[in-house]
Scaffold this motif. Structure first.
Motif, PDB file in Angstrom:
ATOM      1  N   ASN A 269      -2.329   3.191  -5.826  1.00  0.00           N
ATOM      2  CA  ASN A 269      -1.019   3.061  -5.303  1.00  0.00           C
ATOM      3  C   ASN A 269      -0.856   2.165  -4.091  1.00  0.00           C
ATOM      4  OD1 ASN A 269      -0.190   4.727  -7.375  1.00  0.00           O
ATOM      5  ND2 ASN A 269      -0.136   6.421  -6.216  1.00  0.00           N
ATOM      6  N   THR A 270      -1.981   2.339  -3.252  1.00  0.00           N
ATOM      7  CA  THR A 270      -1.855   1.328  -2.143  1.00  0.00           C
ATOM      8  C   THR A 270      -1.831  -0.132  -2.790  1.00  0.00           C
ATOM      9  OG1 THR A 270      -2.975   2.829  -0.925  1.00  0.00           O
ATOM     10  CG2 THR A 270      -3.267   0.474   0.039  1.00  0.00           C
ATOM     11  N   VAL A 271      -2.773  -0.573  -3.669  1.00  0.00           N
ATOM     12  CA  VAL A 271      -2.938  -1.849  -3.911  1.00  0.00           C
ATOM     13  C   VAL A 271      -1.289  -2.145  -4.803  1.00  0.00           C
ATOM     14  CG1 VAL A 271      -3.876  -3.398  -5.658  1.00  0.00           C
ATOM     15  CG2 VAL A 271      -5.197  -1.946  -4.009  1.00  0.00           C
ATOM     16  N   GLN A 272      -0.811  -1.246  -5.448  1.00  0.00           N
ATOM     17  CA  GLN A 272       0.251  -1.468  -6.305  1.00  0.00           C
ATOM     18  C   GLN A 272       1.574  -1.772  -5.484  1.00  0.00           C
ATOM     19  OE1 GLN A 272       1.267   1.446  -9.237  1.00  0.00           O
ATOM     20  NE2 GLN A 272       2.965   0.241 -10.017  1.00  0.00           N
ATOM     21  N   PHE A 273       1.541  -0.956  -4.311  1.00  0.00           N
ATOM     22  CA  PHE A 273       2.956  -0.874  -3.512  1.00  0.00           C
ATOM     23  C   PHE A 273       2.773  -1.174  -2.071  1.00  0.00           C
ATOM     24  CE2 PHE A 273       3.214   2.757  -6.653  1.00  0.00           C
ATOM     25  CZ  PHE A 273       4.355   2.276  -7.446  1.00  0.00           C
ATOM     26  N   ALA A 274       1.850  -0.699  -1.380  1.00  0.00           N
ATOM     27  CA  ALA A 274       1.606  -1.185   0.088  1.00  0.00           C
ATOM     28  C   ALA A 274       1.258  -2.496   0.248  1.00  0.00           C
ATOM     29  CB  ALA A 274       0.879  -0.414   0.808  1.00  0.00           C
ATOM     30  N   ARG A 324     -16.355  -1.765   4.020  1.00  0.00           N
ATOM     31  CA  ARG A 324     -16.045  -2.986   4.085  1.00  0.00           C
ATOM     32  C   ARG A 324     -14.483  -3.391   4.035  1.00  0.00           C
ATOM     33  NH1 ARG A 324     -18.135  -7.851   0.352  1.00  0.00           N
ATOM     34  NH2 ARG A 324     -16.561  -9.425   0.481  1.00  0.00           N
ATOM     35  N   ALA A 325     -13.703  -2.173   3.498  1.00  0.00           N
ATOM     36  CA  ALA A 325     -12.332  -2.362   3.291  1.00  0.00           C
ATOM     37  C   ALA A 325     -11.644  -1.730   4.815  1.00  0.00           C
ATOM     38  CB  ALA A 325     -11.762  -1.399   2.148  1.00  0.00           C
ATOM     39  N   LYS A 351      -8.775 -11.674   0.989  1.00  0.00           N
ATOM     40  CA  LYS A 351      -9.848 -10.766   1.249  1.00  0.00           C
ATOM     41  C   LYS A 351      -9.128  -9.452   1.228  1.00  0.00           C
ATOM     42  CE  LYS A 351     -13.099  -9.780   4.874  1.00  0.00           C
ATOM     43  NZ  LYS A 351     -14.144  -9.306   3.626  1.00  0.00           N
ATOM     44  N   VAL A 352      -8.167  -9.002   1.706  1.00  0.00           N
ATOM     45  CA  VAL A 352      -7.544  -7.706   1.749  1.00  0.00           C
ATOM     46  C   VAL A 352      -7.481  -7.210   0.354  1.00  0.00           C
ATOM     47  CG1 VAL A 352      -5.689  -6.331   2.075  1.00  0.00           C
ATOM     48  CG2 VAL A 352      -6.422  -7.691   4.077  1.00  0.00           C
ATOM     49  N   ASN A 353      -6.629  -8.045  -0.509  1.00  0.00           N
ATOM     50  CA  ASN A 353      -6.654  -7.767  -1.839  1.00  0.00           C
ATOM     51  C   ASN A 353      -8.091  -7.555  -2.716  1.00  0.00           C
ATOM     52  OD1 ASN A 353      -4.122  -7.869  -1.617  1.00  0.00           O
ATOM     53  ND2 ASN A 353      -3.820  -9.958  -2.629  1.00  0.00           N
ATOM     54  N   ALA A 354      -8.995  -8.368  -2.340  1.00  0.00           N
ATOM     55  CA  ALA A 354     -10.196  -8.466  -3.088  1.00  0.00           C
ATOM     56  C   ALA A 354     -11.051  -6.977  -2.445  1.00  0.00           C
ATOM     57  CB  ALA A 354     -11.201  -9.469  -2.697  1.00  0.00           C
ATOM     58  N   ASP A 355     -11.157  -6.889  -1.311  1.00  0.00           N
ATOM     59  CA  ASP A 355     -11.753  -5.587  -0.802  1.00  0.00           C
ATOM     60  C   ASP A 355     -11.132  -4.478  -1.311  1.00  0.00           C
ATOM     61  OD1 ASP A 355     -13.317  -7.396   0.387  1.00  0.00           O
ATOM     62  OD2 ASP A 355     -12.770  -6.776   2.551  1.00  0.00           O
TER      63      ASP A 355
END
Length: 376
Positions: A269-274, A324-325, A351-355
């Motif tokens: 959900n973090t990746v999808q929304f935040a 790492r994240a 980098k944020v999206n990849a990690d």
């Protein structure tokens, strides 16, 4: 005729263009696993063919321990689907679980004499009973968070009440992040989640809709120039919902069967929304939200870890990618002032999206390992 051609002629084995050996295996109550007559070590594909009249689950297992090397769900009558596995020395058997019928385990097959191949990962399925202790421990952790949430929300409401909007903006993020760390329990919160952390999704009038409530409603007003008098109602409503949650939580019960899935869904959900900015209503703190979600994931994994360790060395790389994240996100925290998503460079955003994306993929293994499976 080559050896591969000979196997194909018997209908048991063939070497496909993609390289791995293929073996056709029968799936039926009276013939589960039949067809695997020439076991070999290595990477291979089992073409599971359901010859029965009902759908079935199929698992490749170690019959001594029950550990599962691979599975196919919802195999329809008359259909064939692949199950890929890497097998070394050991004993194996297929278990077929037809719908509305007892499980059937087929003949045991032994692979020996090839020490060059190591079997792929396998895990003994968890039971509902085994998931109860970590679930109860997590529920207690949430109980402590609800007390902290109520205290911090009261600070926010008090600042709005005395018309100190600068203090209210300073109090908003610490209160909101407490809630964001509680992500695995949102499903148990029911309607309280929308009252505390709802967005404008599905609301006809957007930010002006009377149903828009909670932290994000207060956030919108604080960062869009609303007066203290216009924010007293939303702040009171938020605080009332938080205190109601604190009072009701001891009587709630989380479903143990869902807890492993929640460990994956928090950051999904973090990746999808935040990370897409869909939950930013003016504060520019989506990266802080992501960091709090990471904390919440750690809290849940900490309670699941003893159970996971009894079945596997642990899903590969999760701790490495968690660290790492965390390091990546912490770089955007400047003494409590977080860099907004819109100010990230392209390289930083990637980098944020990849990690976080890679970590979500790793956490899918936790959901799979803690999935309560049918055993009979």
């Amino acid at each position: 005729m080559t050896s591969a051609d000979a196997g194909a002629g018997r209908g048991a084995h063939a070497v496909a263009p993609d390289g791995p050996r293929h073996t056709t295996v029968q799936v039926a109550a009276g013939g589960c696993g039949h067809g695997w007559t020439h076991p070999v070590a290595g990477r291979q594909v089992f073409d599971l063919h359901n010859t029965s009249g009902t759908p079935a689950e199929v698992r490749l297992t170690d019959p001594r321990t029950g550990a599962v090397y691979g599975e196919v769900e919802g195999l329809g009558p008359g259909t064939t689907r692949p199950l890929r596995a890497t097998l070394g020395n050991g004993t194996y058997a297929f278990t077929c679980l037809p719908a509305d019928a007892d499980a059937v385990t087929g003949p045991t097959v032994r692979i020996s004499g090839d020490n060059s191949v190591r079997s792929g990962p396998a895990a003994v399925p968890v039971t509902q009973q085994e998931l109860i202790p970590p679930t109860l421990a997590y529920q207690q952790w949430i109980q402590t968070r609800t007390v902290e949430l109520a205290r911090r929300t009261d600070v926010l409401r008090a600042a709005v009440d005395r018309a100190d909007l600068a203090a209210a903006r300073a109090a908003w993020l610490p209160a909101h992040l407490v809630y964001e760390r509680m992500g695995a329990a949102y499903g148990t919160f029911g309607d309280a989640d929308a009252e505390i952390n709802g967005t404008t999704a599905g609301l006809a009038d957007g930010v002006r809709d009377p149903e828009f409530a909670g932290f994000h409603r207060v956030e919108y007003g604080l960062w869009h120039g609303e007066s203290a008098s216009s924010l007293r109602g939303p702040a009171d409503r938020l605080a009332e919902a938080v205190h109601a949650l604190r009072r009701s939580w001891p009587d709630q019960r989380m479903d143990p069967a869902d807890i492993g899935l929640r460990a994956h869904e928090i950051l999904e959900n973090t990746v999808q929304f935040a990370l897409t900015g869909r939950t930013d209503y003016g504060s520019g703190t989506d990266l802080a939200t992501a960091r709090a979600n990471l904390d919440g994931t750690r809290a849940l994994l900490g309670r699941l870890r003893p159970l996971l360790r009894t079945r596997t060395a642990g899903p590969a790389g999760i701790d490495t990618w968690m660290n790492r994240a965390q390091h990546t996100l912490d770089a955007f925290d400047h003494d409590g002032r977080w860099t907004p998503l819109a100010r990230l460079t392209r390289a930083q955003r990637e980098k944020v999206n990849a990690d976080l994306g890679e970590l979500v993929e790793r956490l899918a293994d936790v959901a799979a390992l803690t999935d309560v499976r049918r055993t009979a």
